[in-house]
Design an enzyme around this catalytic site. Structure first.
Site, PDB file in Angstrom:
ATOM      1  CE  LYS A  49      -1.815   3.020   1.938  1.00  0.00           C
ATOM      2  NZ  LYS A  49      -1.800   4.498   1.590  1.00  0.00           N
ATOM      3  CD  GLU A 124      11.917   4.098   9.542  1.00  0.00           C
ATOM      4  OE1 GLU A 124      11.940   5.077  10.346  1.00  0.00           O
ATOM      5  OE2 GLU A 124      11.835   4.220   8.327  1.00  0.00           O
ATOM      6  CB  CYS A 158      12.017   9.157   9.730  1.00  0.00           C
ATOM      7  SG  CYS A 158      12.779   7.819   8.796  1.00  0.00           S
ATOM      8  CD  GLU A 259       9.448  12.880  12.363  1.00  0.00           C
ATOM      9  OE1 GLU A 259      10.377  12.350  11.747  1.00  0.00           O
ATOM     10  OE2 GLU A 259       8.389  12.276  12.646  1.00  0.00           O
TER      11      GLU A 259
END
Length: 356
Positions: A49, A124, A158, A259
């Site tokens: 996906k 992750e 990330c 973040e």
């Protein structure tokens, strides 16, 4: 396997089954291969996906794999919104394993949904990684690599080392040098060979970065450079943003803890090795990081003490295809790449053969 009872004991690794692989938009082809390759190599079938923003590269990869001889029933690519397609895959009892790369918020929801069927999950997730620069480091090299470790892919990474901790004797010089190098970065259209930073993925992602720059200054940080929306010839309609450097940031502020996923560097000073370790670890994340020093003993001590999944010394390159990659704390569960990826896509079976 040596055992107490007479006979022979062996362990087998078997395919886990159907794997739902949910991949992000920031490195859509590369991160997909990190999941697709080991899942297929271990004998599984997969449903990928891709992110709604970036489905085309994964669709083309599946075509190439089938052209190369992969059985068509071994791989499916299912584009669509995560709230519908992703949730359906994660909760489907026919799915044996979910592999997800994306935000910590979404990863937490996937983990909860997968719990209904006790579906295996590897995650992750996000990061707010530390880049620790000691005064004895090669400062010129540290500045050059630090710029790319936070602004590469326009900060949409990330692993971005967006918290830059600099030992106080080198702090002022480092801030000035990083601001100068940041100003020199060429922002432009992706197909222009002279471009170093392209546009951000969306208007919303750019707006988030601008909001955090405003928040950071209200929290007391000093905007040294960047943060403007440039006029880019040939890039009309792109979501461009000049990379920004915030200095004198406090480690307990929002810009240092949340973040941003954009081109914003937060520079923070420290006085001792112990303080650098404490500050680096004062975050809910633990994905990546870098250490800059000429002292080997210090490099070993600090690398062992910072709670993060991957870290590099005198380099901004901490992720390697041959080595395990993943995070501590809210940065994820499991390790991708290298031989550790086999653990994610197999079940362990123990078989005992009696002598009698």
């Amino acid at each position: 396997m040596p055992i107490q009872d007479p006979g022979l004991d062996v362990t087998l690794r078997e395919p886990v089954g159907v794997c739902a692989l949910i991949t992000p938009w920031n490195f859509p082809l590369v991160i997909s291969t990190w999941k697709i390759a080991p899942a297929l190599a271990c004998g599984n079938t997969i449903v990928v996906k891709p992110a709604s923003y970036t489905p085309l590269s994964v669709l083309r990869l599946a075509e190439i794999l089938i052209e190369a001889g992969l059985p068509p029933e071994a791989i499916s690519v299912l584009p669509g919104p995560g709230s519908a397609v992703g949730n359906a895959l994660v909760t489907d009892p026919r799915v044996n394993k979910v592999g997800f790369t994306g935000s910590t918020e979404v990863g937490s929801k996937i983990m909860a949904l997968a719990a209904r069927n006790i579906t295996r999950v590897s995650l992750e997730l996000g990061g707010k990684s530390a880049n620790v620069v000691f005064a004895d480091a090669d400062i010129d090299t540290a500045v050059e690599r630090s710029v790319w470790s936070v602004f590469g892919n326009t900060g949409q990474d990330c692993c971005a080392r967006s918290r830059v901790f600099v030992e106080r004797p080198a702090y002022d010089d480092f801030v000035a040098a990083m601001a100068k190098r940041t100003d020199e970065l060429r922002v432009g259209p992706p197909l222009d060979e002279g471009t170093e930073l392209g546009p951000m993925i969306s208007a919303g992602q750019r707006e988030t970065s601008l909001e955090y720059l405003e928040i950071g200054q209200k929290e007391g940080a000093r905007l040294v450079t960047g943060g403007e929306i440039p006029q880019v010839a040939g890039g009309e309609g792109g979501f461009y943003l000049r990379p920004a450097v915030l200095a004198d940031v406090r480690n307990d502020t929002r810009v240092a803890q949340e973040e941003i996923f954009g081109p914003v560097a937060c520079l923070i000073s420290f006085d001792t090795e112990e303080e650098a370790i404490r500050l680096a670890n004062e975050t809910e994340y633990g994905l990546s990081g870098s250490i800059w020093t000429r002292d080997l003993g210090r490099a070993i001590r600090v690398a062992k003490a910072i709670r993060t999944g991957v870290i590099s010394v005198n380099s901004s390159h901490s992720v390697h295809t041959e080595a395990p990659f993943g995070g501590y704390k809210r940065s994820g569960i499991g390790r991708e790449m290298g031989m550790h990826a086999v653990n994610l896509y197999t079940e362990v079976k123990n078989v005992y053969f009696s002598e009698s």
